[in-house]
Design a protein around this motif. Sequence first.
Motif, short mmCIF file in Angstrom:
data_model
loop_
_atom_site.label_atom_id
_atom_site.label_comp_id
_atom_site.label_asym_id
_atom_site.label_seq_id
_atom_site.Cartn_x
_atom_site.Cartn_y
_atom_site.Cartn_z
N ASP A 122 -38.56 41.20 -5.47
CA ASP A 122 -39.41 40.02 -5.30
C ASP A 122 -38.52 38.79 -5.22
OD1 ASP A 122 -42.13 38.54 -5.71
OD2 ASP A 122 -40.80 37.66 -7.21
N LEU A 123 -38.92 37.83 -4.38
CA LEU A 123 -38.23 36.53 -4.28
C LEU A 123 -39.15 35.44 -4.81
CD1 LEU A 123 -36.32 36.20 -0.88
CD2 LEU A 123 -35.34 36.10 -3.18
N PHE A 124 -38.60 34.59 -5.69
CA PHE A 124 -39.37 33.47 -6.25
C PHE A 124 -38.43 32.28 -6.42
CE2 PHE A 124 -40.58 31.01 -10.01
CZ PHE A 124 -41.86 30.60 -9.65
N TRP A 125 -38.90 31.11 -5.97
CA TRP A 125 -38.13 29.89 -6.12
C TRP A 125 -38.74 29.02 -7.21
CZ3 TRP A 125 -38.51 32.31 -1.49
CH2 TRP A 125 -37.36 32.44 -0.72
N ASP A 126 -37.89 28.50 -8.07
CA ASP A 126 -38.29 27.49 -9.05
C ASP A 126 -37.35 26.31 -8.83
OD1 ASP A 126 -39.91 26.65 -11.27
OD2 ASP A 126 -38.11 26.81 -12.51
N GLY A 127 -37.83 25.29 -8.12
CA GLY A 127 -36.94 24.22 -7.68
C GLY A 127 -35.95 24.77 -6.66
N ASP A 128 -34.68 24.57 -6.89
CA ASP A 128 -33.65 25.08 -5.97
C ASP A 128 -33.15 26.47 -6.37
OD1 ASP A 128 -33.71 22.78 -4.41
OD2 ASP A 128 -32.23 21.76 -5.67
N ASP A 129 -33.62 26.99 -7.50
CA ASP A 129 -33.15 28.30 -7.96
C ASP A 129 -34.02 29.41 -7.37
OD1 ASP A 129 -31.13 27.23 -9.60
OD2 ASP A 129 -32.59 26.85 -11.21
N ALA A 130 -33.37 30.39 -6.78
CA ALA A 130 -34.06 31.56 -6.24
C ALA A 130 -33.82 32.74 -7.18
CB ALA A 130 -33.56 31.89 -4.85
N TYR A 131 -34.89 33.43 -7.54
CA TYR A 131 -34.81 34.56 -8.46
C TYR A 131 -35.16 35.85 -7.72
CZ TYR A 131 -34.72 31.10 -12.19
OH TYR A 131 -34.38 30.06 -13.01
N LEU A 132 -34.32 36.84 -7.92
CA LEU A 132 -34.58 38.19 -7.43
C LEU A 132 -35.02 39.02 -8.64
CD1 LEU A 132 -34.20 40.14 -4.87
CD2 LEU A 132 -32.20 40.96 -6.14
N THR A 133 -36.24 39.55 -8.57
CA THR A 133 -36.79 40.37 -9.64
C THR A 133 -37.10 41.74 -9.04
OG1 THR A 133 -37.78 38.36 -10.56
CG2 THR A 133 -38.54 40.46 -11.45
N TYR A 134 -36.73 42.81 -9.72
CA TYR A 134 -36.81 44.14 -9.12
C TYR A 134 -36.97 45.20 -10.20
CZ TYR A 134 -31.94 43.87 -10.54
OH TYR A 134 -30.80 43.70 -11.28
N ALA A 135 -37.35 46.39 -9.77
CA ALA A 135 -37.50 47.53 -10.68
C ALA A 135 -36.21 48.33 -10.69
CB ALA A 135 -38.66 48.42 -10.24
N HIS A 136 -35.80 48.78 -11.89
CA HIS A 136 -34.60 49.57 -12.03
C HIS A 136 -34.70 50.41 -13.30
CE1 HIS A 136 -30.05 49.88 -13.00
NE2 HIS A 136 -30.36 50.79 -12.10
N ASP A 137 -34.63 51.72 -13.15
CA ASP A 137 -34.67 52.64 -14.30
C ASP A 137 -35.89 52.38 -15.19
OD1 ASP A 137 -32.42 53.94 -13.48
OD2 ASP A 137 -31.05 52.87 -14.82
N SER A 138 -37.04 52.19 -14.55
CA SER A 138 -38.34 52.03 -15.22
C SER A 138 -38.42 50.78 -16.08
CB SER A 138 -38.69 53.26 -16.06
OG SER A 138 -40.10 53.37 -16.19
N VAL A 139 -37.56 49.79 -15.82
CA VAL A 139 -37.72 48.46 -16.39
C VAL A 139 -37.63 47.46 -15.24
CG1 VAL A 139 -36.71 49.17 -18.60
CG2 VAL A 139 -35.26 48.06 -16.87
N VAL A 140 -37.94 46.20 -15.52
CA VAL A 140 -37.82 45.14 -14.53
C VAL A 140 -36.64 44.26 -14.90
CG1 VAL A 140 -38.92 43.08 -13.59
CG2 VAL A 140 -40.23 45.19 -13.85
N GLU A 141 -35.76 44.06 -13.94
CA GLU A 141 -34.59 43.21 -14.13
C GLU A 141 -34.69 41.99 -13.23
OE1 GLU A 141 -31.34 46.69 -15.30
OE2 GLU A 141 -31.21 45.69 -13.35
N GLN A 142 -33.85 40.98 -13.54
CA GLN A 142 -33.87 39.75 -12.77
C GLN A 142 -32.48 39.16 -12.69
OE1 GLN A 142 -35.32 35.80 -14.31
NE2 GLN A 142 -37.14 36.35 -13.09
N THR A 143 -32.22 38.48 -11.59
CA THR A 143 -30.98 37.73 -11.42
C THR A 143 -31.26 36.57 -10.48
OG1 THR A 143 -28.66 37.86 -10.73
CG2 THR A 143 -30.23 39.17 -9.48
#
Length: 499
Positions: A122-143
């Motif tokens: 998933d892509l989400f912007w908060d101001g100028d910051d773009a967040y990548l949120t994704y599924a990995h090993d049955s949890v959700v991670e973000q960077t």
Amino acid sequence: MEFLNPVLPGCYPDPTVCRVGRDYYLATSSFEYFPGVPLFHSRNLVDWEPIGYALTRDEQLSVRDASASEGIFAPTLRHRDGTFYLVTTNVGGDGHFVVTADDPRGEWSDPTWIDAPGFDPDLFWDGDDAYLTYAHDSVVEQTTVDVETGETDERRTLWTGTEGDFTEAPHLYAVDGSYYLVLAEGGTHTGHMVVVARADAPTGPFRENPENPVLSHRAEIHHPIQATGHADFVRAHDGTWWAICLGVRQHGDHPGYHHLGRETFLAPVRWEDGWPVVNGDDPLGRLVRRSDTALEATGGRSWTATRDAFADDGLGVEWNYRRNPHRDRYAVQDGTLVLRGGPETLDEKRPTFVGRRQQQFDCQAETRLDFDPSGDEEAGFTVGIDEEHHFDLAVTERTGDRIALTRLRIGDATETIATTTLGAGPVTLAVEADRHEYRFAAVADGRRRSMGSARSKYLSTEVAGGFTGVFIGLYATGNGSPAETPARFRSFRYRPAGE
């Protein structure tokens, strides 16, 4: 507004939607099929028009070696500052990537690859910051991610799940000063559900909605719609909120089966005490009514029918190849689709095949074929879900005679259930379907021959496995050697016979 679900019938799973003014754009998964990521446009979230694909070039998408139900998993489609962004994952390939376009009907960029594990990004912007949120090993991670370069920062675990079971499909939103994480859990079958969490920042910590799940049919074991989940939310231009999600139309004796694939459904959303309520907390049915919206829809689905005379401008948007095609084997010329069979059969990964989704239980399809085979050459119709589960109505040669045959491939078993000798000239091959079976016929020499029948159950996900649905297609093969005789398909028609 009143409408029927699914709004996208047939194999259109993992839907994602974005709004630009009064226009809505939707994308879905495509797995091993090419082109990748079908795209749709609407003005009301119900009446959708297919407008093309995001991944149309070999440089964008390689699924040559993808196994059945690998390839392009759940995308996320977003719009920001005049640019459309689509992020997705080539599972079994090179992982996450972003493509962009100024106009989704036009050409999309080459991929920008992202260094992160997992799937369902998933892509989400908060101001100028773009967040990548994704599924990995049955949890959700973000960077955080630089969408221009694909560079990422430190990864963090965002969500471990309400039940710790197949947590996936995250989407992040900002609504009235809070941040909402919408996810799928329970696996993409009868245990599927939509859950929601809330936080004061896009990085969490997220608090679970006490009314989770907000959508699930896992307790509705006799409901004809099952597997509801994998939702994306959108606020319409009239201020109302909606969820699109996947579901399946299951039928047959308990526990039932489905063979059209996971389809796209639409549900109304309202907000209560800072949490979304989907479809009034009721199970999602075929008929949906909503009185508080200014959106109006016709419910017309003319795009689900095909009458193709194969004009010289090429194949229509409904057609797909199974993996990247050998392009020199396909031509549209003089009102004819010409297929030159390669050595690969329908039991292999890259056959000479072009097909369209079956979108209704009750439907008819037929094609007019000119083909005078020799040796092991064959061409014709196929109805199938993968390399190990397909029903074929073929024209071929046996001991000097041109014949038509019906062959069933179900797992490790292959059987020819009907044959008939043909005279010279064109042959019409036809299939008629209802919920429970396919019936085959061949018309030649002025006579119609019944060519047997087969149960739809054996093309279902419950038998075949995987994430796709049935495609009805045209094919040609030399059965181990390149075919010298081209198969000339003069026409193709797919017609819904009612739902």
